[in-house]
Design a protein around this motif. Structure first.
Motif: not given
Length: 562
Positions: A239-250, A256-263, A272-275
């Protein structure tokens, strides 16, 4: 923030690719509507033997600032299209921007649809997170229902992370205390399951892993639990690797929705609140500005986040990784308070290369203490220590005359004759005329505003004033850069002193970030110690050598403003 953990791309370079920039690998960017811009482009091309076909003339009015919209919709596509012609992208490693090319790209407008949509989405999502946290608090308060509890004040919609965390921890601790009085084994199991469910929802897999690890350190973990721990850890890493991939995107609502789901899986609702709070702060602060040159470095990249910086793949800390990166371009600028001074940057560089740069080294530290065990990366102490390290290196391994000051006061006016190299700080936007610059001199002053203008005769920001006073190459920020954006003095100058690296190569091998505020002013091909190397390669600090071990890369947290 575009931290290393979030943005590291697989595009990296082998250390052998750094040295040896040649004129046929350099292209020049000029403004078509500016006669002087075209003149300086032609002058530099003729002086360095750069093919005329490698001069790119951009459409658009000359000016200091460029809107993000014009960059995104006009200039960036034009530059990318030009690079694709005649296989230029295969051979161009460096751009030179010249007179009248914009100095900086301004912030993305707050009215940008992406910004508006994201703020709305994040605000609504944050409210729903607070609602869910209140449900978890109610479930904890319901444990051992026979006991009459005072009604808990629910978290307000605007509750901050610290308040939410403290309230959850208090509710959990109280529930654990009440559970101690339960005798029934079955009821204890049920209560334990309810509390674990609450912990997982609020803190995610990360909290679960920490709890299991603490138990494992205290007792012998049974084989079935050890196997379960390994499984959870593997899922967590995926999941952390997935988050890193998403964070490379504009940035975008869909991302945001995908990141929040993984977080929510890894760090729970509190994560999620912190992010969300971090993203709202980034959107509010809107640090999407940059120098034109730094953004130009990434002109061939796919889209990436704009907040703050992208780690520079040419930096020696990333260059330990294998592969070859041709997509990140090096960029330097030929500009000064007058057109003749700008042309003179080329003339002085060529003349100095024939004889080698001669003169004294002036290093101006501040006496700030440094503790590598406790000081954050990019701290004032770390950069002050870099000046002290450089002074020690030069005194022990070169014949250069080094004048080193470790006191809070800066060099006084007129106190630095025959200056060949300089680095120091901190006099914000107020140049102190201490120096008589040798032809070919290189130096920079670490402060926030020192390249906000390069074209103001009599201007007092350091880059502008040093160029007018006679320096041949310098660097600085066009906006607030944070201290960690500067090349460390003990990294940049030693590479330059070997004579192996051109000015732009020494800069890109040691500057931490792209898509950010810094600009290098000077002939990128300038190699001041080519004729007479002042420092042997074997005397370089170990971290700068080709066979150096891998290091941690860049700080993920904000570093001090200047």
């Amino acid at each position: 923030m575009k931290s290393f953990a979030a943005i590291l791309l697989t595009l990296t370079v082998a250390s052998s690719a750094f040295a040896g920039l040649t004129p046929d690998q350099v292209a020049i960017v000029a403004m078509k509507q500016s006669e002087k811009s075209r003149e300086l482009a032609n002058y530099y091309a003729e002086s360095r033997g750069i093919p005329a076909s490698q001069i790119l003339l951009l459409d658009g009015p000359p000016g200091v600032s460029l809107s993000r919209t014009v960059w995104d919709e006009q200039l960036r596509p034009a530059i990318r299209a030009w690079l694709k012609q005649d296989d230029r992208a295969e051979k161009i490693r460096c751009f030179v921007t010249v007179w009248d090319v914009p100095l900086r790209i301004e912030r993305r407008p707050a009215s940008n649809p992406t910004v508006v949509d994201r703020l709305d989405y994040l605000g609504r999502t944050r409210e729903s997170v607070i609602v869910e946290l209140n449900k978890i608090l109610a479930s904890l308060d319901a444990i051992v229902p026979d006991e009459v509890l005072p009604a808990r004040e629910p978290l307000a919609a605007g509750a901050d992370l610290a308040q939410a965390t403290a309230t959850f921890e208090s509710a959990l601790k109280e529930a654990q205390g009440r559970a101690k009085g339960i005798d029934s084994t079955e009821e204890k199991k049920h209560i334990q399951a309810e509390m674990e469910k609450a912990v997982l929802a609020a803190g995610g897999t990360a909290t679960l892993l920490r709890n299991i690890a603490r138990q494992a350190s205290a007792t012998q973990l049974q084989p079935q639990f050890a196997q379960k721990l390994g499984q959870i850890a593997g899922e967590f890493q995926g999941i952390r690797q997935g988050l890193q991939s998403l964070n490379r995107l504009p940035d975008a609502v869909a991302r945001d929705g995908q990141i929040i789901g993984l977080l929510q899986k890894t760090n729970g609702l509190l994560g999620v609140l912190a992010w969300i709070d971090q993203q709202q702060q980034l959107l509010s602060k809107n640090e999407t500005y940059c120098s034109f040159d730094s953004e130009l470095s990434l002109v061939q990249w796919a889209d990436y986040p704009l907040f703050q910086w992208v780690p520079n793949p040419w930096h020696y800390k990333l260059a330990r990784l294998t592969g070859e990166n041709t997509s990140t371009l090096m960029v330097a600028r030929l500009e000064a308070p007058t057109f003749e001074l700008a042309k003179g940057l080329v003339d002085k560089a060529l003349a100095t290369e024939k004889t080698g740069l001669k003169g004294k080294v002036y290093l101006d530290a501040r006496g700030i203490s440094y503790n590598p065990a406790t000081d954050r990366p990019g701290s004032y102490g770390e950069y002050d220590e870099s000046l002290r390290e450089l002074a020690e290196l030069l005194k022990n391994h070169t014949k250069l005359e080094v004048v080193f000051d470790n006191e809070a006061q800066l060099f006084a006016e007129g106190s630095c004759p025959d200056a060949a190299l300089y680095c120091g700080w901190y006099s914000l936007a107020k140049y102190i005329d201490a120096f008589t610059w040798q032809p070919g001199a290189v130096g920079y002053h670490m402060a926030s505003s020192e390249a906000t203008t390069l074209r103001t005769p009599g201007g007092k920001v350091w880059c502008n004033a040093m160029l007018e006073d006679g320096i041949t190459a310098t660097l600085g920020p066009v906006h607030e850069p944070y201290l960690a954006a500067f090349p460390k003095p003990a990294d940049f100058f030693p590479l330059l002193l070997t004579g192996k690296y051109t000015l732009v190569e020494a800069y890109y091998r040691t500057k931490p970030f792209n898509s950010w505020a810094m600009v290098l002013v000077g002939d990128p091909l300038y190699t001041p110690f080519k004729a007479n190397p002042a420092l042997a390669e074997q005397s370089l600090p170990e971290r700068l050598r080709d066979d150096a071990p891998q290091e941690p890369v860049f700080p993920a947290e904000e570093t001090p403003e200047l």
